[in-house]
Scaffold this active site. Structure first.
Site, PDB file in Angstrom:
ATOM      1  N   HIS A  56       0.841  -1.415   0.078  1.00  0.00           N
ATOM      2  CA  HIS A  56       0.082   0.143  -0.177  1.00  0.00           C
ATOM      3  C   HIS A  56       0.892   1.291   0.108  1.00  0.00           C
ATOM      4  CE1 HIS A  56      -3.394  -2.996   0.692  1.00  0.00           C
ATOM      5  NE2 HIS A  56      -2.804  -2.989   2.128  1.00  0.00           N
ATOM      6  N   HIS A 218      -7.126  -4.366  -0.887  1.00  0.00           N
ATOM      7  CA  HIS A 218      -6.712  -5.535  -1.034  1.00  0.00           C
ATOM      8  C   HIS A 218      -7.604  -6.342  -2.155  1.00  0.00           C
ATOM      9  CE1 HIS A 218      -6.420  -4.975   3.242  1.00  0.00           C
ATOM     10  NE2 HIS A 218      -4.791  -5.238   3.063  1.00  0.00           N
TER      11      HIS A 218
END
Length: 330
Positions: A56, A218
């Site tokens: 991320h 995700h």
């Protein structure tokens, strides 16, 4: 598989070695998987620690520095860090004024940070926690009970980090962090799937010509799939989804975030549409940030995050910050 890596097993360690070489203002423990601002612990200051699965970036390691996080704990790709990392980070940055854990609402993160809190307190560190759960797309998902934590994490870490930098006590820093989270909402859209190094290919199937509205960071399912939409149509849908839940009564801070593979040319065009929708809905924008800040590896897509801001939150947002990924005023 076309990835700029050596082997999947060393992706995180290799990235941490690169961070250490690039940012001498950070202390990077490659083996222990902890990133700490080099001047920590800062005397008289509450420390902020966050972390989560890698993939991320720049969240969270890129937000370690003056005015934001004191330490970050990177896990394996899309996998929570372990309690030992968090306890080590807390011990490294605690000046005696306490530590605030900033935790995105994913089951593994929550369980491991809660365990770390108990362990740190056993070692004499005073710890508080704020849970970030800003994603309005779904209530429960593959990895969560309740809403997912996404773009508001940046607002929490920046604003609470500024309060801590000014010397606010732990109770006040925690209260500000909770206020920011309660004042923030997000909605994300995927134009393509992301690929993890371990899998070597897409983590979910998104047919050509379709997009996922409300996707998680995700690749978790969102609200629905539709045929490809224009930037204008995506902005209308995303902003309305956020406003329906947030119902702001104050002006807002705006984050137009990229998912990792969407170029700035497209993100700025999308930001123009988001500003248009907010103006049409009568929502003033105080500050805007556009770019890749809370990403999903190589996913193409975008997200809208709004945070209602009173004068105090705006002042703390504008306060100086110096991290690898966010810096102004210093």
């Amino acid at each position: 598989m076309r990835m700029l890596i050596n082997v999947p097993d060393t992706v995180v360690a290799d990235a941490l070695r690169g961070m250490a070489a690039t940012h001498p203002e950070l202390t990077v423990d490659v083996e222990g998987r902890v990133i700490v601002r080099r001047d920590a612990p800062v005397a008289g200051k509450v420390a902020l620690v966050s972390g989560g699965g890698s993939g991320h970036e720049p969240l969270h390691g890129g937000f370690v520095g003056t005015g934001m996080l004191d330490a970050a704990c990177p896990g394996e790709v899309f996998t929570s860090p372990v309690p030992d990392q968090m306890v080590k980070a807390a011990a490294a940055v605690d000046s005696g004024q306490g530590v605030l854990f900033v935790v995105k609402n994913y089951t593994g993160d929550v369980l491991n940070f809660d365990m770390a809190m108990e362990l740190a307190e056993d070692e004499g560190v005073r710890v508080a926690k704020v849970l970030v759960d800003d994603d309005v797309a779904v209530t429960d998902s593959t990895h969560t009970a309740g809403r997912r934590g996404t773009g508001a994490t940046l607002f929490v870490e920046k604003i609470a980090g500024a309060a801590a930098e000014e010397g606010a006590p732990l109770e006040r820093v925690e209260a500000i962090a909770r206020q920011v989270n309660a004042s923030s909402r997000s909605f994300g859209v995927a134009l393509s799937a992301c690929s993890t190094p371990a899998k070597g290919g897409p983590t979910f199937a998104l047919p050509d010509g379709e997009l996922e509205l409300g996707v998680g960071i995700h690749g978790e399912p969102g609200r629905e799939r539709r045929p490809m939409m224009t930037s204008r149509e995506i902005a209308d849908f995303s902003v309305d989804a956020v406003l329906e839940d947030l119902r702001p009564t104050n002006p807002v801070l705006l984050l137009v975030g990229g998912a990792g593979a969407t170029p700035l040319l497209e993100l700025y065009g999308f930001a123009a549409e988001v500003h248009r929708v907010l103006a049409e809905r009568g929502v003033p924008v105080l500050r805007s940030l556009v770019g890749n800040y809370v990403t999903s590896l190589d996913m193409a897509g975008c997200a809208v995050t709004l945070c209602q801001a009173d004068e105090e939150l705006l002042r703390l947002w504008d306060a100086p910050v110096r991290t690898p990924a966010l810096r102004w005023g210093l």
